[in-house]
Enzyme design. Structure first.
Site, PDB file in Angstrom:
ATOM      1  CG  ASP A  27      -1.934  -1.150   1.190  1.00 49.26           C
ATOM      2  OD1 ASP A  27      -1.905  -1.951   0.232  1.00 49.26           O
ATOM      3  OD2 ASP A  27      -2.725  -1.277   2.146  1.00 49.26           O
ATOM      4  CE  LYS A 132      -3.428  -4.360   1.245  1.00 48.02           C
ATOM      5  NZ  LYS A 132      -4.168  -3.597   2.232  1.00 48.02           N
ATOM      6  CE  LYS A 135      -8.224  -0.824   7.066  1.00 47.30           C
ATOM      7  NZ  LYS A 135      -8.193   0.370   6.198  1.00 47.30           N
ATOM      8  CB  VAL A 160       2.437   2.514   4.868  1.00 46.49           C
ATOM      9  CG1 VAL A 160       3.852   3.066   4.789  1.00 46.49           C
ATOM     10  CG2 VAL A 160       1.694   2.787   3.554  1.00 46.49           C
ATOM     11  CB  CYS A 165      -2.152  -2.693   5.428  1.00 43.51           C
ATOM     12  SG  CYS A 165      -3.819  -2.000   5.216  1.00 43.51           S
ATOM     13  CD  GLN A 205       4.062 -13.974  23.281  1.00 41.12           C
ATOM     14  OE1 GLN A 205       3.560 -14.989  23.770  1.00 41.12           O
ATOM     15  NE2 GLN A 205       3.352 -13.022  22.717  1.00 41.12           N
TER      16      GLN A 205
HETATM   17  C1  C5J Z   1      -3.065   0.602   5.516  1.00 38.15           C
HETATM   18  C2  C5J Z   1      -4.815   1.884   6.561  1.00 38.15           C
HETATM   19  N1  C5J Z   1      -2.532   0.371   4.324  1.00 38.15           N
HETATM   20  N2  C5J Z   1      -4.022   2.310   7.540  1.00 38.15           N
HETATM   21  N3  C5J Z   1      -4.313   1.152   5.536  1.00 38.15           N
HETATM   22  O1  C5J Z   1      -2.452   0.394   6.530  1.00 38.15           O
HETATM   23  O2  C5J Z   1      -5.988   2.161   6.561  1.00 38.15           O
END
Ligand code: C5J
Length: 240
Positions: A27, A132, A135, A160, A165, A205
């Site tokens: 993203d 997509k 997320k 990001v 995501c 962990q």
């Molecule tokens: C992603 C969002 N890509 N934060 N989307 O993390 O809404």
């Protein structure tokens, strides 16, 4: 043929089979990264995500040179919003919602300028682009099938945002049996605390759902590889 390597990672060194590893870039879209985009209309400081671009561009170049499968994802929806559940569309009280007109076209709508990937990381021919609606990159996509077709078992996860995501995709991948290395300086969050804790959660962990490593470790591992032949096909489906 790419050689396996052992990389320094948290919580422990990881044996990486480069020939069966894909770089996943999540993203890195204008709507999230550019001033005036959706991310900023939600009140976020987009400069925090911009910090990811330079190291990720370097890692992408190394992955391309090594002939690694590269997968880009884009979060977004059909123009009629039929794939956007009301629970997502109506979430919170942002100044602008998904589908509203924004500085870069309708926000997070496929085909709009803002929905696409930033110029610095634009896909090239042979790289896979996964659109997509959620997320996680596995939800309602053919990502699992694409990875299986290429014999991929390990993922370098970048993009990001770290706690949304990137985390969701890494958890989905882990549950499907992929070993994930989240590249610590190639993922970004609008919130410094979420960035730190988000990375710690992955490797905690004993690596509860993955490993973390900085891009320098991975660039070095990829750069030591024999260069991909210019005549050999780049693995991956064509960019659509
Ligand atoms: C992603 C969002 N890509 N934060 N989307 O993390 O809404």
């Amino acid at each position: 043929m790419a050689q396996p390597v052992t990389i320094a990672a948290l919580p422990a060194p990881l044996h990486l089979d480069i020939a069966r590893t894909a770089l996943v870039i999540i993203d890195m879209q204008r709507d999230f990264l550019l001033p005036g985009g959706f991310g900023e209309t939600l009140g976020n400081d987009v400069s925090r995500l911009q910090q990811v671009v330079a190291p990720l561009a370097e890692l992408l170049a190394a992955a391309r040179a090594a002939g690694m499968l590269v997968i880009h994802t884009r979060e977004g929806h059909l123009p009629d919003l039929s794939d956007c559940p009301p629970a997502k569309l109506n979430r919170g009280t942002p100044a602008k919602r998904i589908g509203d007109p924004g500085a870069y076209g309708r926000i997070l709508i496929r085909g709009e300028y803002g929905h696409d990937i930033i110029d610095e990381l634009a896909p090239v021919g042979g790289e896979v682009v996964i659109d997509k609606p959620g997320k996680g990159a596995f939800y309602a996509t053919d990502l699992d099938t694409v990875l299986a077709e290429h014999g991929v078992t390990q993922l370098l996860v970048t993009g990001v945002t770290t706690e949304v995501c990137v985390h969701t995709t890494t958890r989905e991948a882990n549950d499907r049996g992929y070993e994930c290395v989240v590249v610590s300086d190639c993922v970004g969050s609008y919130f410094p605390e979420f960035q730190r804790v988000g990375l710690e959660m992955i490797a905690a962990q004993g690596g509860i759902f993955g490993w973390t490593a900085p891009s320098g470790v991975l660039v070095a591992a990829l750069t030591d590889q024999p260069a991909a032949s210019p005549t050999s096909p780049v693995p991956g489906s064509a960019v659509s």
